[in-house]
Motif scaffolding. Structure first.
Motif, PDB file in Angstrom:
ATOM      1  N   ILE A  11      -4.815   1.652   1.523  1.00 58.09           N
ATOM      2  CA  ILE A  11      -3.996   0.642   2.196  1.00 58.09           C
ATOM      3  C   ILE A  11      -3.216   1.326   3.302  1.00 58.09           C
ATOM      4  O   ILE A  11      -2.447   2.265   3.052  1.00 58.09           O
ATOM      5  N   LEU A  12      -3.415   0.876   4.526  1.00 56.61           N
ATOM      6  CA  LEU A  12      -2.780   1.491   5.684  1.00 56.61           C
ATOM      7  C   LEU A  12      -1.390   0.905   5.880  1.00 56.61           C
ATOM      8  O   LEU A  12      -1.234  -0.284   6.169  1.00 56.61           O
ATOM      9  N   ALA A  13      -0.375   1.747   5.725  1.00 55.04           N
ATOM     10  CA  ALA A  13       1.012   1.280   5.776  1.00 55.04           C
ATOM     11  C   ALA A  13       1.880   2.225   6.593  1.00 55.04           C
ATOM     12  O   ALA A  13       3.051   2.438   6.275  1.00 55.04           O
ATOM     13  N   ALA A  14       1.314   2.792   7.656  1.00 57.36           N
ATOM     14  CA  ALA A  14       2.027   3.822   8.419  1.00 57.36           C
ATOM     15  C   ALA A  14       2.523   3.344   9.778  1.00 57.36           C
ATOM     16  O   ALA A  14       3.224   4.078  10.463  1.00 57.36           O
ATOM     17  N   GLY A  15       2.154   2.129  10.181  1.00 60.64           N
ATOM     18  CA  GLY A  15       2.419   1.679  11.546  1.00 60.64           C
ATOM     19  C   GLY A  15       3.886   1.520  11.879  1.00 60.64           C
ATOM     20  O   GLY A  15       4.749   1.390  11.003  1.00 60.64           O
ATOM     21  N   MET A  38       0.793  -6.522  -1.601  1.00 60.09           N
ATOM     22  CA  MET A  38      -0.549  -6.104  -1.234  1.00 60.09           C
ATOM     23  C   MET A  38      -1.122  -5.109  -2.244  1.00 60.09           C
ATOM     24  O   MET A  38      -2.309  -5.174  -2.588  1.00 60.09           O
ATOM     25  N   VAL A  39      -0.300  -4.217  -2.735  1.00 59.52           N
ATOM     26  CA  VAL A  39      -0.744  -3.278  -3.771  1.00 59.52           C
ATOM     27  C   VAL A  39      -1.194  -4.037  -5.013  1.00 59.52           C
ATOM     28  O   VAL A  39      -2.223  -3.719  -5.627  1.00 59.52           O
ATOM     29  N   ARG A  40      -0.449  -5.073  -5.380  1.00 62.62           N
ATOM     30  CA  ARG A  40      -0.814  -5.859  -6.559  1.00 62.62           C
ATOM     31  C   ARG A  40      -2.170  -6.529  -6.371  1.00 62.62           C
ATOM     32  O   ARG A  40      -3.004  -6.544  -7.289  1.00 62.62           O
ATOM     33  N   VAL A  41      -2.399  -7.102  -5.196  1.00 67.49           N
ATOM     34  CA  VAL A  41      -3.673  -7.785  -4.934  1.00 67.49           C
ATOM     35  C   VAL A  41      -4.839  -6.800  -5.024  1.00 67.49           C
ATOM     36  O   VAL A  41      -5.849  -7.060  -5.684  1.00 67.49           O
ATOM     37  N   TYR A  42      -4.705  -5.656  -4.355  1.00 72.43           N
ATOM     38  CA  TYR A  42      -5.796  -4.680  -4.359  1.00 72.43           C
ATOM     39  C   TYR A  42      -5.990  -4.043  -5.732  1.00 72.43           C
ATOM     40  O   TYR A  42      -7.123  -3.767  -6.139  1.00 72.43           O
TER      41      TYR A  42
END
Length: 201
Positions: free
Chosen positions: A8-12, A36-40
């Motif tokens: 999961i890209l969360a660096a922007g 989002m972590v929960r969904v994935y």
């Protein structure tokens, strides 16, 4: 399918959101990144890796207690491809992987299952959702192609590889709005809260 891990890209930098970090805005009673972590996590049997960068400490604090691995990308200001590379290098060997964005709160578990089911027909290809000519996220990368995404040190990752090597790509006609709707602006977040995000993109 092989073991499946998620990046999961969360660096922007979240510049278009103004002063707020969009990943910390509430979604279903929790920060967006946690949602989002929960969904994935619901569809993977391997690692869930969150690549951090901008405001990494706040993101990691929000994820405290989650069963995820965070990886800091020191080059996050240089663009998303550096975060993809960082995540690819953290995935266990032999794992297929989902590479997804952290700002798609309309994405549902059933959407991911639909993508994975479509991918299973040709598991040696990179699978990309597409609808009405628009490419979506996440994408599925088979373990056999992971190393190929890292061979160009100047431009690693998925964007250039999938465009330069179409023989390794398959598109799937998936219409769920969650694949195509991300949140970049206060207006988009307000529309999401109204249940109308897909109508303003």
């Amino acid at each position: 399918m092989n073991n499946l891990s998620t990046v999961i890209l969360a660096a922007g930098l979240s510049r278009r959101m103004g002063t707020d970090n969009k990943l910390l805005l509430p979604v279903n009673g929790m920060p967006m990144i946690c949602h989002m972590v929960r969904v994935y996590s619901a569809v993977t049997n391997g690692a869930v890796i969150v690549v951090t960068g901008h405001e990494a400490q706040q993101i990691e604090a929000a994820l405290d207690g989650s069963v995820v691995q965070t990886v800091f990308n020191p080059d996050y200001r240089l663009g998303q491809h550096t975060s993809v590379s960082c995540g690819l290098n953290a995935v266990p060997e032999g794992h297929d992987l989902l590479i997804g964005l952290s700002d798609q709160p309309m994405l549902r578990e059933n959407d991911l299952h639909a993508l994975l089911d479509a991918h299973s027909a040709q598991p040696g290809q990179i699978s990309i959702p597409r609808y009405a000519g628009q490419r979506g996220n996440p994408i599925v990368v088979p373990a056999v192609l992971r190393a190929r995404l890292l061979t160009d040190p100047r431009n690693p990752g998925c964007r250039s590889f999938t465009r330069q090597n179409p023989e390794h790509v398959q598109f799937h006609d998936l219409s769920a709005a969650g694949f195509y709707a991300d949140i970049d602006t206060p207006e988009a977040y307000a529309a999401f809260e109204r249940g109308a995000l897909e109508h303003v993109l």
